[in-house]
Design an enzyme around this catalytic site. Structure first.
Site, PDB file in Angstrom:
ATOM      1  N   GLN A  46      49.981  76.294  37.726  1.00  0.00           N
ATOM      2  CA  GLN A  46      52.221  75.888  36.458  1.00  0.00           C
ATOM      3  C   GLN A  46      51.747  75.716  35.033  1.00  0.00           C
ATOM      4  OE1 GLN A  46      54.437  73.053  37.934  1.00  0.00           O
ATOM      5  NE2 GLN A  46      53.778  71.694  36.911  1.00  0.00           N
ATOM      6  N   LYS A  92      46.451  68.230  36.511  1.00  0.00           N
ATOM      7  CA  LYS A  92      46.505  68.259  38.018  1.00  0.00           C
ATOM      8  C   LYS A  92      47.541  69.719  38.444  1.00  0.00           C
ATOM      9  CE  LYS A  92      47.621  67.017  42.502  1.00  0.00           C
ATOM     10  NZ  LYS A  92      48.763  66.979  42.993  1.00  0.00           N
ATOM     11  N   ASP A  93      48.351  70.283  37.834  1.00  0.00           N
ATOM     12  CA  ASP A  93      49.104  71.538  38.263  1.00  0.00           C
ATOM     13  C   ASP A  93      48.488  72.859  37.298  1.00  0.00           C
ATOM     14  OD1 ASP A  93      51.251  71.030  40.901  1.00  0.00           O
ATOM     15  OD2 ASP A  93      50.970  69.095  39.181  1.00  0.00           O
ATOM     16  N   MET A 104      59.177  65.497  39.148  1.00  0.00           N
ATOM     17  CA  MET A 104      60.233  66.016  40.569  1.00  0.00           C
ATOM     18  C   MET A 104      60.149  63.969  41.310  1.00  0.00           C
ATOM     19  SD  MET A 104      59.524  69.846  42.528  1.00  0.00           S
ATOM     20  CE  MET A 104      57.983  68.933  43.522  1.00  0.00           C
ATOM     21  N   SER A 115      49.547  61.889  43.072  1.00  0.00           N
ATOM     22  CA  SER A 115      50.084  62.803  43.497  1.00  0.00           C
ATOM     23  C   SER A 115      50.925  62.813  44.445  1.00  0.00           C
ATOM     24  CB  SER A 115      49.645  64.288  44.437  1.00  0.00           C
ATOM     25  OG  SER A 115      50.794  65.202  45.414  1.00  0.00           O
ATOM     26  N   HIS A 142      52.175  60.941  35.963  1.00  0.00           N
ATOM     27  CA  HIS A 142      53.046  61.487  35.967  1.00  0.00           C
ATOM     28  C   HIS A 142      53.803  60.215  34.255  1.00  0.00           C
ATOM     29  CE1 HIS A 142      54.661  62.414  39.432  1.00  0.00           C
ATOM     30  NE2 HIS A 142      54.722  62.955  38.508  1.00  0.00           N
ATOM     31  N   HIS A 174      54.239  57.936  39.401  1.00  0.00           N
ATOM     32  CA  HIS A 174      52.830  57.558  39.771  1.00  0.00           C
ATOM     33  C   HIS A 174      52.263  57.607  38.199  1.00  0.00           C
ATOM     34  CE1 HIS A 174      51.265  61.168  39.836  1.00  0.00           C
ATOM     35  NE2 HIS A 174      51.839  61.921  40.917  1.00  0.00           N
TER      36      HIS A 174
HETATM   37  P1  AMP Z   1      55.569  66.481  40.313  1.00  0.00           P
HETATM   38  O1  AMP Z   1      56.990  65.879  39.733  1.00  0.00           O
HETATM   39  O2  AMP Z   1      54.531  66.472  41.136  1.00  0.00           O
HETATM   40  O3  AMP Z   1      55.709  67.870  39.298  1.00  0.00           O
HETATM   41  O4  AMP Z   1      54.985  66.646  38.827  1.00  0.00           O
HETATM   42  C1  AMP Z   1      54.582  66.496  37.072  1.00  0.00           C
HETATM   43  C2  AMP Z   1      54.366  67.133  36.018  1.00  0.00           C
HETATM   44  O5  AMP Z   1      53.364  65.564  36.078  1.00  0.00           O
HETATM   45  C3  AMP Z   1      53.486  67.996  36.472  1.00  0.00           C
HETATM   46  O6  AMP Z   1      53.447  68.559  34.729  1.00  0.00           O
HETATM   47  C4  AMP Z   1      52.465  67.703  36.897  1.00  0.00           C
HETATM   48  O7  AMP Z   1      51.334  68.393  36.281  1.00  0.00           O
HETATM   49  C5  AMP Z   1      52.192  66.491  35.864  1.00  0.00           C
HETATM   50  N1  AMP Z   1      51.288  64.922  37.328  1.00  0.00           N
HETATM   51  C6  AMP Z   1      51.060  65.351  38.555  1.00  0.00           C
HETATM   52  N2  AMP Z   1      50.238  64.644  39.102  1.00  0.00           N
HETATM   53  C7  AMP Z   1      49.264  64.588  37.942  1.00  0.00           C
HETATM   54  C8  AMP Z   1      47.867  63.732  38.058  1.00  0.00           C
HETATM   55  N3  AMP Z   1      47.437  63.241  39.180  1.00  0.00           N
HETATM   56  N4  AMP Z   1      47.472  63.853  36.530  1.00  0.00           N
HETATM   57  C9  AMP Z   1      48.315  64.085  35.909  1.00  0.00           C
HETATM   58  N5  AMP Z   1      49.510  64.914  35.783  1.00  0.00           N
HETATM   59  C10 AMP Z   1      50.051  65.233  36.859  1.00  0.00           C
END
Ligand code: AMP
Length: 283
Positions: free
Chosen positions: A153, A149-150, A30, A185, A37, A34
């Site tokens: 999901q 992290k998720d 999304m 996050s 990602h 960081h």
């Molecule tokens: P998001 O942008 O939050 O929807 O996350 C996109 C992807 O990045 C998802 O597969 C998350 O699980 C992964 N992700 C987000 N934060 C982390 C983190 N701290 N460590 C590992 N993967 C992450």
């Protein structure tokens, strides 16, 4: 690096890439990228000829009153991160390029998506499963990378891929933390400095609970969960849930449980954070 805004552009590119015999890895995000990602992009880079990063704040996975409108965005920064980590394509559609106004088809996983965040965010995992299915059909990946992290999901997506026969390998990436332990996050951006400091209790209490649960076994889970709840509340957080569930079923652990997902969600101010640890169960 190419940037696509239209679904058909991405699908055309993916079809041509596959016809040329090249493999594709997809990293759905999304945005507001960081180091967590970036680690997913690195893993994708090692797994396929062509790496596609999607950046899409998916409206269907947000509930009413959630943070869809204020979700942080910074496309220029995201573009640089993708470039630095060797992505070939960014897919960054507007919602109108992803959903027809009268879209009426959903993908729903009905067991693993029920507890934990699913119970607190009705419709969330339906939105996730639907958008990930759409991204799979547009990017045609051989491999897709999701972060631990998720954790829930990841389990939902793996189940969906198995149940619906997607010809895609799902790769789980380790949870990346900041030097202070807080799980990285995009939503950490909402925290004041004080809230950030308070929120360190999440990783601290999980880190302490892991060996305790490994040592004492699953019968100790209720006491350990109570201790974590207490620590979070004492640090000024508001607990949404703390649970220890069988990682294969996301149901209460049984004698056959091999690994437990110790997962939590808590508010610091109005910011809802999640964190988790996987714990081997002593036999
Ligand atoms: P998001 O942008 O939050 O929807 O996350 C996109 C992807 O990045 C998802 O597969 C998350 O699980 C992964 N992700 C987000 N934060 C982390 C983190 N701290 N460590 C590992 N993967 C992450």
């Amino acid at each position: 690096m190419r940037i696509f805004r239209q679904a058909q552009e991405l699908q055309q590119f993916a079809l041509e890439t596959r016809r040329a015999g090249k493999s594709i890895a997809l990293v759905p995000t999304m945005g507001f990228l960081h180091a967590g990602h970036a680690s997913l992009i690195d893993i994708a880079r090692g797994r396929a000829d062509v790496v596609i990063v999607s950046i899409f704040v998916n409206p269907t996975q947000f509930g009413p009153g959630e943070d869809l409108d204020k979700y942080p965005r910074d496309f220029e920064h995201d573009r640089l991160v993708c470039e630095e980590h060797g992505a070939d394509v960014i897919f960054a559609p507007e919602p109108g390029a992803m959903y027809a106004p009268d879209a009426s088809t959903w993908v729903e996983e009905t067991v693993l998506s029920r507890p934990l965040c699913g119970a607190r965010r009705p419709g969330h995992f339906r939105g996730v499963a639907t958008v990930v299915t759409k991204l799979f059909h547009l990017a045609l990946p051989d491999v897709a990378v999701f972060g631990r992290k998720d954790a829930q999901q990841l389990l939902v997506i793996k189940r969906m891929v198995r149940d619906l026969n997607f010809p895609i390998e799902i790769v789980a990436a380790p949870l990346v933390r900041g030097a202070d332990g807080l799980a990285l996050s995009s939503r950490n951006r909402y925290l004041s400095e004080e809230e950030h400091q308070r929120a360190l209790v999440l990783s601290r209490s999980l880190r302490a609970a892991k060996p305790a649960l490994e040592e004492a076994g699953i019968s100790a889970a209720p006491a350990i969960i109570a201790a974590i709840r207490h620590e979070i509340e004492a640090a000024g957080g508001h607990v949404d849930y703390v649970e220890a569930l069988d990682v294969d079923t996301l149901a209460e652990p049984t004698e056959t449980t091999r690994e437990v997902l110790l997962a939590l969600a808590a508010y610091f101010g109005s910011t809802r954070l999640i964190d988790n640890e996987l714990v081997q169960v002593k036999k």
